[in-house]
Scaffold this active site. Structure first.
Site, short mmCIF file in Angstrom:
data_model
loop_
_atom_site.label_atom_id
_atom_site.label_comp_id
_atom_site.label_asym_id
_atom_site.label_seq_id
_atom_site.Cartn_x
_atom_site.Cartn_y
_atom_site.Cartn_z
N GLY B 11 0.80 -1.22 0.00
CA GLY B 11 0.00 0.00 0.00
C GLY B 11 0.83 1.27 0.00
O GLY B 11 0.38 2.32 0.46
N GLY B 12 2.06 1.18 -0.51
CA GLY B 12 2.88 2.40 -0.67
C GLY B 12 2.56 3.06 -2.00
O GLY B 12 1.52 2.79 -2.62
N SER B 40 3.18 3.35 5.16
CA SER B 40 4.17 2.74 4.28
C SER B 40 5.47 3.54 4.24
O SER B 40 5.49 4.74 4.51
CB SER B 40 3.61 2.65 2.86
OG SER B 40 2.40 1.92 2.87
N ALA B 45 10.32 9.21 2.30
CA ALA B 45 11.10 9.90 1.28
C ALA B 45 11.00 11.40 1.50
O ALA B 45 9.93 11.92 1.79
CB ALA B 45 10.60 9.53 -0.12
N PHE B 118 19.66 18.32 -7.51
CA PHE B 118 19.95 17.06 -6.85
C PHE B 118 21.17 16.45 -7.51
O PHE B 118 21.53 16.82 -8.63
CB PHE B 118 18.74 16.12 -7.00
CG PHE B 118 18.05 15.79 -5.69
CD1 PHE B 118 17.83 16.76 -4.74
CD2 PHE B 118 17.64 14.49 -5.42
CE1 PHE B 118 17.19 16.44 -3.54
CE2 PHE B 118 16.99 14.17 -4.24
CZ PHE B 118 16.78 15.14 -3.29
N GLN B 238 22.10 0.69 -2.78
CA GLN B 238 22.52 2.08 -2.59
C GLN B 238 22.74 2.41 -1.11
O GLN B 238 21.89 2.12 -0.27
CB GLN B 238 21.46 3.03 -3.14
CG GLN B 238 21.84 4.50 -2.95
CD GLN B 238 21.06 5.42 -3.88
OE1 GLN B 238 19.94 5.80 -3.59
NE2 GLN B 238 21.64 5.74 -5.01
N HIS B 240 23.10 5.52 1.19
CA HIS B 240 22.90 6.97 1.18
C HIS B 240 24.05 7.61 1.95
O HIS B 240 24.39 7.15 3.05
CB HIS B 240 21.56 7.33 1.83
CG HIS B 240 21.10 8.72 1.48
ND1 HIS B 240 21.67 9.83 2.04
CD2 HIS B 240 20.15 9.16 0.62
CE1 HIS B 240 21.08 10.91 1.54
NE2 HIS B 240 20.14 10.53 0.68
N LEU B 250 17.32 8.97 7.61
CA LEU B 250 17.73 9.71 6.42
C LEU B 250 17.85 11.22 6.67
O LEU B 250 16.96 11.84 7.25
CB LEU B 250 16.69 9.47 5.32
CG LEU B 250 16.89 10.19 3.98
CD1 LEU B 250 18.16 9.74 3.31
CD2 LEU B 250 15.69 9.94 3.08
N GLU B 253 19.18 14.32 0.67
CA GLU B 253 20.11 14.92 -0.27
C GLU B 253 19.78 16.40 -0.49
O GLU B 253 20.62 17.20 -0.87
CB GLU B 253 20.00 14.14 -1.60
CG GLU B 253 21.05 14.48 -2.62
CD GLU B 253 21.07 13.45 -3.75
OE1 GLU B 253 20.96 12.24 -3.45
OE2 GLU B 253 21.19 13.86 -4.91
N ARG B 286 25.17 9.76 -5.40
CA ARG B 286 25.23 9.15 -4.08
C ARG B 286 26.36 8.13 -3.92
O ARG B 286 26.99 8.06 -2.87
CB ARG B 286 23.89 8.47 -3.77
CG ARG B 286 22.82 9.49 -3.56
CD ARG B 286 21.47 8.86 -3.32
NE ARG B 286 20.50 9.92 -3.08
CZ ARG B 286 19.20 9.72 -2.93
NH1 ARG B 286 18.70 8.48 -3.00
NH2 ARG B 286 18.39 10.73 -2.70
N HIS B 351 20.26 2.30 1.85
CA HIS B 351 19.13 3.18 1.59
C HIS B 351 18.15 2.63 0.57
O HIS B 351 16.94 2.81 0.71
CB HIS B 351 19.66 4.53 1.10
CG HIS B 351 18.60 5.55 0.84
ND1 HIS B 351 17.70 5.95 1.81
CD2 HIS B 351 18.27 6.26 -0.27
CE1 HIS B 351 16.87 6.86 1.30
NE2 HIS B 351 17.19 7.05 0.04
N ARG B 386 21.13 4.56 -8.39
CA ARG B 386 19.94 5.38 -8.63
C ARG B 386 20.23 6.85 -8.31
O ARG B 386 20.87 7.15 -7.31
CB ARG B 386 18.80 4.89 -7.73
CG ARG B 386 17.55 5.76 -7.83
CD ARG B 386 16.41 5.22 -7.02
NE ARG B 386 16.60 5.30 -5.58
CZ ARG B 386 16.52 6.41 -4.86
NH1 ARG B 386 16.29 7.58 -5.44
NH2 ARG B 386 16.69 6.37 -3.55
N LEU B 387 19.72 7.73 -9.14
CA LEU B 387 19.83 9.15 -8.83
C LEU B 387 18.74 9.54 -7.83
O LEU B 387 17.61 9.04 -7.90
CB LEU B 387 19.65 10.00 -10.09
CG LEU B 387 20.75 9.91 -11.15
CD1 LEU B 387 20.50 10.95 -12.24
CD2 LEU B 387 22.13 10.10 -10.55
#
Lengths: 237, 576
Positions: B11-12, B40, B45, B118, B238, B240, B250, B253, B286, B351, B386-387
């Site tokens: 359910g995210g 979720s 993020a 970013f 990844q 972070h 977290l 970034e 990253r 991450h 991943r960016l």
């Protein structure tokens, strides 16, 4: 190393004659949170202990409970700040399913009743709706609610009238009322202004006092009341 | 048995977006999720979501193609270029749609969606809402799910929360539903459907030092993996660069995108010391940033040999309050420091899982009727690295794509409907397995195995890797699997909100998926993106410009490889 005592509410209404508090002693450690302690008890001592958790970073709203006299998020309460004993019990206005897990349905029902989604009318623009920075700023606070239900459970009116809209749903309704993109002002005021609506609020500020995000549901309720009065008098919002 | 025409697991953001797409195409759907949707991990993020909207004054020349190129380059050329083009091409439409649904993005002075710089991006193209972008997107999608729920007359949108899917139901190799545990009762039930979409998120909790929610275990990818669907590129994990010391929460970034510095204990902006980050400085991608922090610490210039400082003090209280309020709250709440006055102690932490369930560009898997989207899937759009800002984008783009594809698949089926025999057989098997778990009498603790695995992965399969450490990790995982086989079910056997059965499945999943991560990392004798082998420090396109495919077997994964889909951009040395 010093110890911290967890005094935890235990109850399974299907099998237990009544609720009881169970004591657990665990090692105190720097940075140990109430959630950390509960997880340690569950992993090492008593796997039957039931509670909800997810993000452990105060953003998901899962682990709201009553801790040493106040509703808080277990994940962001440092045990060192609570003294030698941490007493934990479930949210107050919702029925216990097991231990610290409560039935959240009444809370979500209130949330759903206020139509918690943008109603911008037909024909959206090709790109984004233009919204000024000032208009966007009006949403600050309203959009920061994590729906943990601390406010709902601390509200004395919810305690006597389960159908009362309650502070969290009111805050959400007000967030849409304030949104320059929304076109459902009248409907929102009707939805929150009925028999079990914002007029029931006793303005005791307990919602505002307990909010882990320092939000202002009492203010949102006042805003909805003002909106309703203005609508009744035919004044522009 | 229960029947829904389609089932979304998770359910995210990816799961909810898929469910909305199914409903929009008149397909009834049940969303089955381990926690209430707004709980979720998508909600954690912070920084934002990429789309080449060109709203920033320095972004007017941005384009879909430039976004795609940055993504391919960021991936160290391992991403499939057709999938990347699709994602970046769909991005503006998906973001405008989120905005039309009420997502409260921050604004430019002209009233458009605000964008910030970013890492690895040629233009400021990360759309944001303060530093709570994931949370407001998640709440917005859930609000839309409620809207669909209320608009539907025949329960076409159903959310079943606190259900954990443990098994796929298959019929002749075709996915026909799931068996799931109801956490509230502890009872298993069979659900028949025509198509199943997984949107279960990443596997971060295979590691100890992770930014991920406690619920982000490998179980979501393990269920298809156990059923024979391969996992792709699992060795690409990844780390972070900036997670809070102690809790590894977290620190977005966006802190650096807004102008924050990384400082060593001498107060130097050490990113200038390294060839691959001296130009981009704090907004290097990253993988590069995480490595250079680790190098700085290894050189003795970190604090207490374990962290560096993220300094945002010079941004000033007003900008911090406006653009990074959540960061400030987290620092005050979890570490008792105020970033307005103090630098933030940070270290790299697990991450994001670039790898996942192998899917085609439309979200379909090798198993007919089974789809996957978001972090649990590997399309692949992130390749080896991943960016920032591309994960939220991945969820809404491929959530929508897989929902549409599943709807079309269902429409094309010749026959369909409930199948009681299929359901009963699957449920009987699953129940026998669960009963066996509950009767486990061994002396080993499931939780201890889980913790030891997480510590092993953090220690040996981190930012830098080499053969010896990876071999030791592989032996370690096998030893833990042996210990796990001697585990016991502790405490009372009453199953209502008894998290032990779930703990058992999650630990088994973490073990099997960790083994796929380590095996893939050991076999990949090169350095590419997040996968940094000190014994093979260079990228080796001759041998390894290919996707690792891990196929489940009880005694360890079988690996083979698939080619990377190239296109417009030939692999070049990755320089910033």
């Amino acid at each position: 190393m010093s110890k911290v005592t967890f005094n935890v509410f235990r109850f399974d209404p299907e099998t237990d004659a009544g609720p009881r508090y169970q004591r657990y002693e665990i090692e105190q450690a720097p940075g140990l949170t109430v959630l950390g302690g509960l997880l340690e008890i569950q992993a090492k001592t008593d796997p039957s202990l039931a509670f909800r958790s997810a993000c452990r970073a105060a953003v998901c709203g899962s682990c709201a409970m009553h801790i040493n006299g106040q509703y808080r998020l277990a994940c962001e309460m440092q045990t060192e700040m609570l003294g030698a004993t941490v007493t934990v019990r479930p949210l107050g206005h919702l029925s216990v399913i097991k231990d610290l897990v409560v039935e959240m349905k009444p809370f979500w029902d209130r949330y759903k009743e206020i139509k918690p989604y943008l109603m911008p009318g037909d024909n959206p623009p090709e790109k984004e709706f233009i919204q000024s920075c000032d208009d966007r700023e009006k949403l600050d606070g309203g959009i920061d609610c994590i729906l943990c239900s601390c406010c709902y459970n601390s509200c004395p009116v919810v305690g006597t009238d389960p159908a009362y809209v309650g502070p969290a749903a009111a805050l959400k309704a007000d967030r849409f009322l304030r949104d320059s993109r929304d076109r459902a002002r009248e409907e929102r005021l009707l939805l929150t202004g009925g028999d079990h609506g914002v007029w029931r609020c006793h303005t005791v500020f307990s919602c505002q006092e307990v909010c882990p995000k320092d939000l202002n549901p009492t203010g949102a309720i006042a805003d909805l009341k003002l909106g309703a009065i203005k609508a009744k008098l035919g004044l522009r919002s | 048995m229960r029947y829904f025409q389609s089932i979304v697991v998770g359910g995210g953001l990816a799961g909810l977006r898929a469910a909305i797409e199914l409903n929009r195409n008149n397909v009834p759907v049940a969303v089955m999720t381990r926690v209430h949707p707004v709980r979720s991990h998508s909600g954690a993020a912070q920084g934002g979501v990429n789309a080449a909207l060109g709203n920033h004054e320095r972004g007017v020349y941005d384009s879909v193609e430039k976004h795609a190129f940055d993504t391919v380059k960021g991936s160290d050329y391992l991403a499939d270029q057709d999938a990347v083009s699709r994602m970046c091409g769909d991005a503006p439409e998906r973001i405008y749609e989120m905005e039309h649904w009420g997502c409260p993005f921050s604004r430019t002075p002209e009233g458009k969606i605000a964008q910030r710089p970013f890492g690895g991006a040629g233009f400021p193209r990360t759309c944001y809402a303060g530093d709570k972008t994931g949370m407001v997107m998640l709440h917005t999608l859930y609000e839309q799910v409620v809207r669909f729920e209320q608009a539907s007359e025949r329960n076409e949108m159903t959310v079943l929360d606190e259900w954990v899917v443990t098994h796929l139901i298959t019929d002749g190799g075709v996915c026909r539903g799931v068996v799931a545990l109801d956490l509230r009762t502890g009872a298993a039930e069979a659900f028949i459907s025509e198509a199943v979409i997984f949107g279960t998120g990443g596997s971060g909790r295979v590691y100890r030092n992770s930014t991920n929610a406690l619920i982000s275990t490998a179980h979501g990818v393990a269920v298809p993996y156990w059923a024979g669907v391969p996992l792709k590129d699992m060795e690409f994990v990844q780390f972070h660069p900036t997670t809070l010391v102690g809790t590894n929460i977290l620190m977005t970034e966006g802190c650096r995108g807004e102008g924050g510095y990384l400082l060593n204990k001498a107060g130097e902006r050490f990113m200038a010391f390294y060839e691959d980050s001296k130009k981009a400085m704090e907004v290097a991608p990253r993988d590069i940033t995480a490595r250079n922090i680790m190098r700085e610490i290894a050189a003795g210039r970190g604090f207490e040999n374990s962290y560096v400082h993220l300094d945002i003090r010079h941004l000033g209280e007003q900008k911090i309050a406006k653009k990074l309020p959540g960061i400030r709250d987290i620092c005050v709440g979890f570490l008792g420091i105020d970033p307005v006055r103090d630098p933030i102690p940070v270290q790299p932490g697990q991450h994001y899982s670039m790898g996942g369930v192998d899917t085609a560009t439309d979200g379909s898997t090798v198993m007919k009727g089974l789809y996957a989207a978001g972090e649990c899937a590997c399309v692949s759009v992130h390749g080896a690295n991943r960016l920032g800002g591309n994960s939220l984008l991945d969820t809404v783009v491929f959530g929508a794509i897989s929902g549409k594809a599943a709807g079309e698949y269902i429409a094309g089926l010749a026959s369909s409907g409930p199948n009681a025999k299929l359901a009963d057989d699957a449920l009987r098997k699953a129940k026998a397995e669960i009963d066996a778990v509950i009767s486990l009498e061994g002396a080993e603790s499931i939780s201890r195995v889980r913790e030891d695995l997480a510590a092993l992965m953090t220690e040996k399969v981190g930012v830098f890797r080499e053969r010896e450490g990876l071999s030791a990790a592989l032996d370690g995982v096998k030893a833990l699997k042996a210990r796990f086989s001697k585990a016991g079910f502790g405490g009372p056997r009453g199953l209502k909100y008894n998290f032990q059965v779930l703990n058992y499945y999650e630990t088994r999943a973490n073990l099997d998926v960790a083994e796929a991560i380590v095996a893939g990392a050991l076999a990949r004798e090169e350095s590419r993106g997040s996968h940094s082998r000190t014994d093979f420090p260079f990228r080796d396109d001759g041998r390894f410009l290919k996707h690792t495919m891990a196929h489940f077997a009880p005694d360890g994964p079988r690996l083979d490889y698939e080619p990377v889909t190239l296109g417009k951009w030939e692999p070049k040395e990755r320089k910033y």
